[in-house]
Design a protein around this motif. Sequence first.
Motif, PDB file in Angstrom:
ATOM      1  N   ALA A 241       0.837  -1.202   0.000  1.00 46.73           N
ATOM      2  CA  ALA A 241       0.000   0.000   0.000  1.00 46.73           C
ATOM      3  C   ALA A 241       0.875   1.256   0.000  1.00 46.73           C
ATOM      4  O   ALA A 241       0.554   2.253  -0.660  1.00 46.73           O
ATOM      5  N   MET A 242       1.976   1.188   0.723  1.00 43.09           N
ATOM      6  CA  MET A 242       2.876   2.349   0.763  1.00 43.09           C
ATOM      7  C   MET A 242       3.547   2.573  -0.583  1.00 43.09           C
ATOM      8  O   MET A 242       3.696   3.703  -1.037  1.00 43.09           O
ATOM      9  N   LEU A 243       3.957   1.487  -1.234  1.00 45.07           N
ATOM     10  CA  LEU A 243       4.565   1.604  -2.565  1.00 45.07           C
ATOM     11  C   LEU A 243       3.542   2.153  -3.554  1.00 45.07           C
ATOM     12  O   LEU A 243       3.851   3.038  -4.365  1.00 45.07           O
ATOM     13  N   ASP A 244       2.298   1.653  -3.462  1.00 38.57           N
ATOM     14  CA  ASP A 244       1.232   2.130  -4.344  1.00 38.57           C
ATOM     15  C   ASP A 244       1.011   3.627  -4.166  1.00 38.57           C
ATOM     16  O   ASP A 244       0.890   4.376  -5.139  1.00 38.57           O
ATOM     17  N   ALA A 245       0.980   4.069  -2.897  1.00 37.27           N
ATOM     18  CA  ALA A 245       0.700   5.484  -2.618  1.00 37.27           C
ATOM     19  C   ALA A 245       1.795   6.390  -3.180  1.00 37.27           C
ATOM     20  O   ALA A 245       1.550   7.546  -3.510  1.00 37.27           O
ATOM     21  N   SER A 246       3.016   5.871  -3.272  1.00 30.99           N
ATOM     22  CA  SER A 246       4.123   6.663  -3.830  1.00 30.99           C
ATOM     23  C   SER A 246       4.323   6.399  -5.315  1.00 30.99           C
ATOM     24  O   SER A 246       5.296   6.875  -5.906  1.00 30.99           O
ATOM     25  N   LYS A 247       3.441   5.599  -5.879  1.00 31.64           N
ATOM     26  CA  LYS A 247       3.552   5.231  -7.295  1.00 31.64           C
ATOM     27  C   LYS A 247       4.911   4.611  -7.625  1.00 31.64           C
ATOM     28  O   LYS A 247       5.505   4.881  -8.671  1.00 31.64           O
ATOM     29  N   ILE A 248       5.421   3.820  -6.697  1.00 29.11           N
ATOM     30  CA  ILE A 248       6.627   3.043  -6.992  1.00 29.11           C
ATOM     31  C   ILE A 248       6.161   1.708  -7.570  1.00 29.11           C
ATOM     32  O   ILE A 248       5.482   0.932  -6.913  1.00 29.11           O
ATOM     33  N   ASP A 249       6.544   1.511  -8.821  1.00 37.02           N
ATOM     34  CA  ASP A 249       6.101   0.348  -9.569  1.00 37.02           C
ATOM     35  C   ASP A 249       6.801  -0.921  -9.080  1.00 37.02           C
ATOM     36  O   ASP A 249       7.983  -0.886  -8.810  1.00 37.02           O
ATOM     37  N   TYR A 250       6.069  -2.046  -8.976  1.00 32.65           N
ATOM     38  CA  TYR A 250       6.721  -3.295  -8.571  1.00 32.65           C
ATOM     39  C   TYR A 250       5.942  -4.484  -9.121  1.00 32.65           C
ATOM     40  O   TYR A 250       4.780  -4.352  -9.515  1.00 32.65           O
ATOM     41  N   VAL A 251       6.615  -5.622  -9.156  1.00 33.02           N
ATOM     42  CA  VAL A 251       5.903  -6.872  -9.421  1.00 33.02           C
ATOM     43  C   VAL A 251       6.134  -7.782  -8.217  1.00 33.02           C
ATOM     44  O   VAL A 251       7.189  -7.746  -7.591  1.00 33.02           O
ATOM     45  N   VAL A 252       5.110  -8.565  -7.883  1.00 31.84           N
ATOM     46  CA  VAL A 252       5.270  -9.552  -6.826  1.00 31.84           C
ATOM     47  C   VAL A 252       5.880 -10.784  -7.479  1.00 31.84           C
ATOM     48  O   VAL A 252       5.348 -11.313  -8.447  1.00 31.84           O
ATOM     49  N   ASP A 253       7.046 -11.182  -6.988  1.00 33.53           N
ATOM     50  CA  ASP A 253       7.817 -12.225  -7.655  1.00 33.53           C
ATOM     51  C   ASP A 253       8.183 -13.315  -6.650  1.00 33.53           C
ATOM     52  O   ASP A 253       9.104 -13.153  -5.848  1.00 33.53           O
ATOM     53  N   PRO A 254       7.457 -14.437  -6.697  1.00 35.82           N
ATOM     54  CA  PRO A 254       7.691 -15.498  -5.706  1.00 35.82           C
ATOM     55  C   PRO A 254       9.069 -16.146  -5.814  1.00 35.82           C
ATOM     56  O   PRO A 254       9.470 -16.893  -4.941  1.00 35.82           O
ATOM     57  N   HIS A 255       9.809 -15.839  -6.896  1.00 33.53           N
ATOM     58  CA  HIS A 255      11.120 -16.474  -7.060  1.00 33.53           C
ATOM     59  C   HIS A 255      12.247 -15.725  -6.364  1.00 33.53           C
ATOM     60  O   HIS A 255      13.372 -16.212  -6.318  1.00 33.53           O
ATOM     61  N   ILE A 256      11.941 -14.545  -5.846  1.00 36.41           N
ATOM     62  CA  ILE A 256      12.984 -13.810  -5.122  1.00 36.41           C
ATOM     63  C   ILE A 256      13.082 -14.394  -3.714  1.00 36.41           C
ATOM     64  O   ILE A 256      12.141 -14.299  -2.926  1.00 36.41           O
TER      65      ILE A 256
END
Length: 420
Positions: A241-256
Amino acid sequence: MENIRKPRGTMDIMAPEIYKWQFVERKLKSVAARFGFSEIRTPTFEDLSLFKRGVGEGTDVVQKEMYTLEDKEGKVFALRPEGTASVVRALIENGRCSDTYPIKLNYLINCFRYEKPQAGRSREFFQFGTEVFGSADAGADFTVISLADTALTELGIKGIKLHINSIGCPNCRPKYREALVSYLRSRESELCETCRTRMETNPLRVLDCKNESCRKVASEAPKTLDYLCEECSAHQDKLRAMLDASKIDYVVDPHIVRGLDYYTKTVFEFIAEGIGAQSTVCGGGRYDGLVKELGGPALPACGFGMGITRLLLAMDESGVEIPSPDSPRLYIASLGVAAQIKAGAMVDALRRSGIYAECDAVGRSLKAQMKYADKIGAAKVLILGDAELETGRAALRNMTGQIGENDQTEIEIDRVAEYI
Ligand code: ATP
Ligand code: MG
């Protein structure tokens, strides 16, 4: 006799390449300062046992990549393979674990790992790192991720993607571990030799193996995200939610899953496109158990490490132009020993007053001095000879105009600072 060469996997860095390094280092330090981080410096080598405990006996870093050395008393040390373990040791040793929270630290260090040298991977490499101590809140994870993202943006790097995952905590990991081990047993024949031996002792490491066949097994493995406890789930949601609010783009990656043992909950990597196989520019996460593991209090923490070489590769790939260093504002050319001595004293005074100036220090002819002044990009040239010393006046030539347009003014030698 054969010439001595630098050790394999190390670098000599000098102009013009060094300007790029300095640019990156200045930028990283300035961003860290804006986020309220202060620098910490620790030794280049530490007790070998620090890394065994802090990085993890089961990791590639400790098992295969460490540079160890024995001193004259038989004590065994290791050149640091990373920064976090040393920072934690330093906080504990100096009684700084109870400083006001959050404790925000950063460092720029050389690290040593015995690896196969290739583009983006060397045996001595340089890493910018940050650590935040004393906060279990997702706000701390957010702080380090947004710091990294800001730095990457300000360095002009494009085509970079933040991958995040959560690997849970000592609460939920046992259940996941069980599921993972039974899955790995069912695919044992496809694993490399190392993974076959560590799949029972350290199954998460299998997910981080670089071996192609292990990667395929890993890609179909159970996902940590499906096994998170309530607390870990809520932590991950808040961070997103914090990343979304700052418009920091990400992907959820189960391989990390990250290569070091000490991670809990959040793990993340910034991955660059187009810089080859070594594409992880920055990797980090939360490590709530590490401070206690190293003998300190239960102090939650998170941070990241960023490889400078990979930043530079990504900047090249993004076409980033790095400003070239300043050119001298004045070159004082001289003819004869008396004029050279006068030029030396004038340049010395100008430099002390904060002005970048140059004069002859090689014994060049006047003509060669003019050529040199042009080569180093001097903005103006003052020409001194015996006659000029006598009258106290000399020609100041402007070097920045078009060829043939170089205008020239006669000035009082001692007032040159007013004209440059
Ligand atoms: P990799 O999977 O590439 O081996 P890692 O997980 O071992 O990375 P970390 O220990 O997380 O790497 O180190 C943080 C960062 O330091 C990496 O993301 C990378 O940018 C850089 N780095 C790590 N090892 C090297 C190396 N041998 N040469 C150059 N940079 C490196
Ligand atoms: Mg590695």
